[in-house]
Design a protein around this motif. Structure first.
Motif, mmCIF file in Angstrom:
data_model
loop_
_atom_site.group_PDB
_atom_site.id
_atom_site.type_symbol
_atom_site.label_atom_id
_atom_site.label_comp_id
_atom_site.label_asym_id
_atom_site.label_seq_id
_atom_site.Cartn_x
_atom_site.Cartn_y
_atom_site.Cartn_z
ATOM 1 N N ILE A 257 0.837 -1.200 0.000
ATOM 2 C CA ILE A 257 0.000 0.000 0.000
ATOM 3 C C ILE A 257 0.874 1.253 0.000
ATOM 4 O O ILE A 257 0.544 2.252 -0.649
ATOM 5 C CB ILE A 257 -0.953 -0.012 1.206
ATOM 6 C CG1 ILE A 257 -1.924 -1.188 1.093
ATOM 7 C CG2 ILE A 257 -1.735 1.296 1.305
ATOM 8 C CD1 ILE A 257 -2.781 -1.409 2.319
ATOM 9 N N GLY A 258 2.015 1.185 0.705
ATOM 10 C CA GLY A 258 2.940 2.309 0.704
ATOM 11 C C GLY A 258 3.448 2.616 -0.686
ATOM 12 O O GLY A 258 3.573 3.787 -1.082
ATOM 13 N N GLU A 259 3.721 1.570 -1.472
ATOM 14 C CA GLU A 259 4.167 1.815 -2.845
ATOM 15 C C GLU A 259 3.038 2.416 -3.674
ATOM 16 O O GLU A 259 3.269 3.286 -4.519
ATOM 17 C CB GLU A 259 4.651 0.530 -3.513
ATOM 18 C CG GLU A 259 5.245 0.822 -4.882
ATOM 19 C CD GLU A 259 5.600 -0.404 -5.693
ATOM 20 O OE1 GLU A 259 6.458 -0.306 -6.582
ATOM 21 O OE2 GLU A 259 4.989 -1.472 -5.453
ATOM 22 N N SER A 260 1.807 1.979 -3.421
ATOM 23 C CA SER A 260 0.702 2.546 -4.189
ATOM 24 C C SER A 260 0.526 4.027 -3.877
ATOM 25 O O SER A 260 0.151 4.811 -4.742
ATOM 26 C CB SER A 260 -0.581 1.753 -3.930
ATOM 27 O OG SER A 260 -1.392 2.312 -2.990
ATOM 28 N N TYR A 261 0.862 4.438 -2.633
ATOM 29 C CA TYR A 261 0.842 5.865 -2.300
ATOM 30 C C TYR A 261 1.975 6.585 -3.030
ATOM 31 O O TYR A 261 1.787 7.680 -3.568
ATOM 32 C CB TYR A 261 0.979 6.065 -0.801
ATOM 33 C CG TYR A 261 1.116 7.519 -0.409
ATOM 34 C CD1 TYR A 261 0.003 8.357 -0.392
ATOM 35 C CD2 TYR A 261 2.363 8.062 -0.095
ATOM 36 C CE1 TYR A 261 0.117 9.703 -0.053
ATOM 37 C CE2 TYR A 261 2.501 9.406 0.237
ATOM 38 C CZ TYR A 261 1.369 10.219 0.257
ATOM 39 O OH TYR A 261 1.501 11.555 0.575
ATOM 40 N N LEU A 262 3.171 5.964 -3.059
ATOM 41 C CA LEU A 262 4.301 6.567 -3.764
ATOM 42 C C LEU A 262 3.979 6.825 -5.232
ATOM 43 O O LEU A 262 4.415 7.816 -5.822
ATOM 44 C CB LEU A 262 5.522 5.646 -3.663
ATOM 45 C CG LEU A 262 6.282 5.623 -2.337
ATOM 46 C CD1 LEU A 262 7.214 4.413 -2.273
ATOM 47 C CD2 LEU A 262 7.072 6.906 -2.135
ATOM 48 N N LEU A 263 3.201 5.925 -5.820
ATOM 49 C CA LEU A 263 2.894 6.020 -7.256
ATOM 50 C C LEU A 263 1.579 6.733 -7.543
ATOM 51 O O LEU A 263 1.142 6.775 -8.695
ATOM 52 C CB LEU A 263 2.857 4.612 -7.854
ATOM 53 C CG LEU A 263 4.181 3.842 -7.840
ATOM 54 C CD1 LEU A 263 3.984 2.415 -8.334
ATOM 55 C CD2 LEU A 263 5.238 4.565 -8.667
ATOM 56 N N ASP A 264 0.943 7.275 -6.495
ATOM 57 C CA ASP A 264 -0.347 7.961 -6.663
ATOM 58 C C ASP A 264 -1.372 7.059 -7.338
ATOM 59 O O ASP A 264 -2.135 7.487 -8.213
ATOM 60 C CB ASP A 264 -0.192 9.251 -7.487
ATOM 61 C CG ASP A 264 0.422 10.380 -6.658
ATOM 62 O OD1 ASP A 264 0.167 10.424 -5.438
ATOM 63 O OD2 ASP A 264 1.152 11.202 -7.222
ATOM 64 N N SER A 265 -1.396 5.812 -6.910
ATOM 65 C CA SER A 265 -2.352 4.864 -7.484
ATOM 66 C C SER A 265 -3.779 5.273 -7.118
ATOM 67 O O SER A 265 -4.051 5.649 -5.978
ATOM 68 C CB SER A 265 -2.081 3.454 -6.955
ATOM 69 O OG SER A 265 -3.152 2.588 -7.261
ATOM 70 N N PRO A 266 -4.710 5.191 -8.068
ATOM 71 C CA PRO A 266 -6.110 5.548 -7.768
ATOM 72 C C PRO A 266 -6.755 4.607 -6.750
ATOM 73 O O PRO A 266 -7.780 4.941 -6.157
ATOM 74 C CB PRO A 266 -6.799 5.454 -9.132
ATOM 75 C CG PRO A 266 -5.910 4.573 -9.954
ATOM 76 C CD PRO A 266 -4.518 4.823 -9.474
ATOM 77 N N ASP A 267 -6.154 3.434 -6.562
ATOM 78 C CA ASP A 267 -6.705 2.458 -5.622
ATOM 79 C C ASP A 267 -6.169 2.630 -4.203
ATOM 80 O O ASP A 267 -6.595 1.915 -3.296
ATOM 81 C CB ASP A 267 -6.391 1.031 -6.093
ATOM 82 C CG ASP A 267 -7.015 0.712 -7.445
ATOM 83 O OD1 ASP A 267 -8.127 1.229 -7.693
ATOM 84 O OD2 ASP A 267 -6.389 -0.026 -8.217
ATOM 85 N N TYR A 268 -5.237 3.572 -4.036
ATOM 86 C CA TYR A 268 -4.564 3.696 -2.741
ATOM 87 C C TYR A 268 -5.533 3.902 -1.581
ATOM 88 O O TYR A 268 -5.507 3.161 -0.590
ATOM 89 C CB TYR A 268 -3.545 4.841 -2.774
ATOM 90 C CG TYR A 268 -3.161 5.312 -1.386
ATOM 91 C CD1 TYR A 268 -2.404 4.502 -0.539
ATOM 92 C CD2 TYR A 268 -3.596 6.551 -0.906
ATOM 93 C CE1 TYR A 268 -2.075 4.918 0.743
ATOM 94 C CE2 TYR A 268 -3.269 6.972 0.374
ATOM 95 C CZ TYR A 268 -2.510 6.156 1.195
ATOM 96 O OH TYR A 268 -2.202 6.558 2.468
#
Length: 326
Positions: A257-268
């Motif tokens: 989840i931390g990586e998804s925040y780093l990448l500005d993932s829409p699913d974060y």
């Protein structure tokens, strides 16, 4: 009278019919030094202690109750709010870490955190600082070293270690974790408790490295060390935990989840809310109102917004783009 930890380790050795000469060759301790340690007259280094635990094929949890603890005259308090008006330490603080025993170091850190009048690490005693550096800049990282790092809650910029030293700690830590992951197929030879120690090494160590590296606020340093953060995320994806390793699975998911925040993932946002709700279900309903007050990373609101720097977020996104190009 309370027996020293050396006595109990020696009993474990005898019960398992392990030759003393073989153990002492492995940990590089003389016969006379060992028996002084058994009697509580001296100590062995943290690394020698960890090697002893490994050679005896025991676990940290098995010997935890035997470890060196605070003098009975000292009362330990878990939170500052529970401290009495006046706390008298009848044993000098440095007695807890002059031997560089990790359990003693952890006690010293806790005592220092409770009686320090400034932000932790800002006025840390020089001898405690030196003891921490000698232990943490040395070699292999097991569960106790990782627990000590977690207890310190160090960001990338800290007053204990110079930048080169801290990078060395992170590199040594990741090297140890990668070695453990590479040897995962051999874990079938270990007991469930021993496997849990290995898994805890991996999950706690990766969480610490992720937190430390993602806290970098200098754009230049973020670019320099973003590859190490990427390596942390790669190792996290490679780690395989047993179905009963709930905490380790949660730690692994948190880094995803931390990586998804780093990448500005829409699913974060939805992923993090779902994760927190899953953690909540572990606790009984009657304590849910109090959970938000727990200092527990798995339950914190806006954890990554408050801990990941914008500079590292930008550097990570660029690093991923560059990796895709090449």
């Amino acid at each position: 009278m309370k027996k020293p930890i050396g006595y109990h380790l020696n009993e474990i050795r005898k019960n398992k019919n392990i030759k003393l000469s073989e153990l002492l060759d492995y940990i590089n301790v003389s016969n006379s030094s060992w028996y002084r340690y058994v009697k509580g007259e001296t100590d062995i280094t943290a690394l020698q202690f960890l090697h002893t635990v490994r050679y005896l094929r025991t676990t940290f949890s098995e010997v935890a109750h035997m470890k060196v603890s605070a003098d009975k005259r000292i009362t330990l308090h878990n939170t500052v709010s529970k401290l009495p008006d006046l706390t008298t330490y009848t044993t000098p603080l440095n007695d807890y870490y002059v031997t560089h025993n990790i359990e003693q170091l952890k006690l010293a850190v806790k005592l220092y955190q409770m009686h320090s009048t400034t932000t932790f690490n800002q006025n840390i005693p020089a001898d405690l600082k030196q003891a921490l550096k000698e232990v943490l800049l040395n070699g292999e990282y097991g569960l106790e070293e990782i627990n000590l790092l977690v207890l310190l809650k160090l960001k990338f910029d800290n007053v204990i270690f110079r930048e080169a030293e801290f990078i060395n700690i992170i590199h040594n830590l990741l090297s140890s974790i990668e070695h453990n992951i590479d040897k995962t197929e051999l874990l079938g030879d270990l007991s469930a408790a021993q496997q849990n120690v290995v898994y805890a090494n991996q999950s706690l160590g990766l969480r610490f490295a992720f937190s430390a590296l993602s806290s970098i606020t200098s754009p230049i340093k973020a670019q320099q060390h973003v590859a190490s953060l990427f390596h942390v995320i790669e190792l996290n994806a490679r780690a395989k935990y047993t179905p009963n390793s709930l905490y380790n699975f949660a730690s692994q998911k948190l880094i995803y989840i931390g990586e998804s925040y780093l990448l500005d993932s829409p699913d974060y946002t939805q992923d993090y809310l779902t994760f927190r709700q899953a953690i909540f279900t572990i606790y009984p309903d009657n304590i849910h109102p109090f959970i938000e007050n727990l200092n527990y990373d798995l339950l914190k609101i806006n954890l990554f917004e408050n801990t990941i720097s914008p500079e590292m977020k930008k550097a990570y996104q660029q690093h991923v783009v560059d990796k895709q190009i090449y």
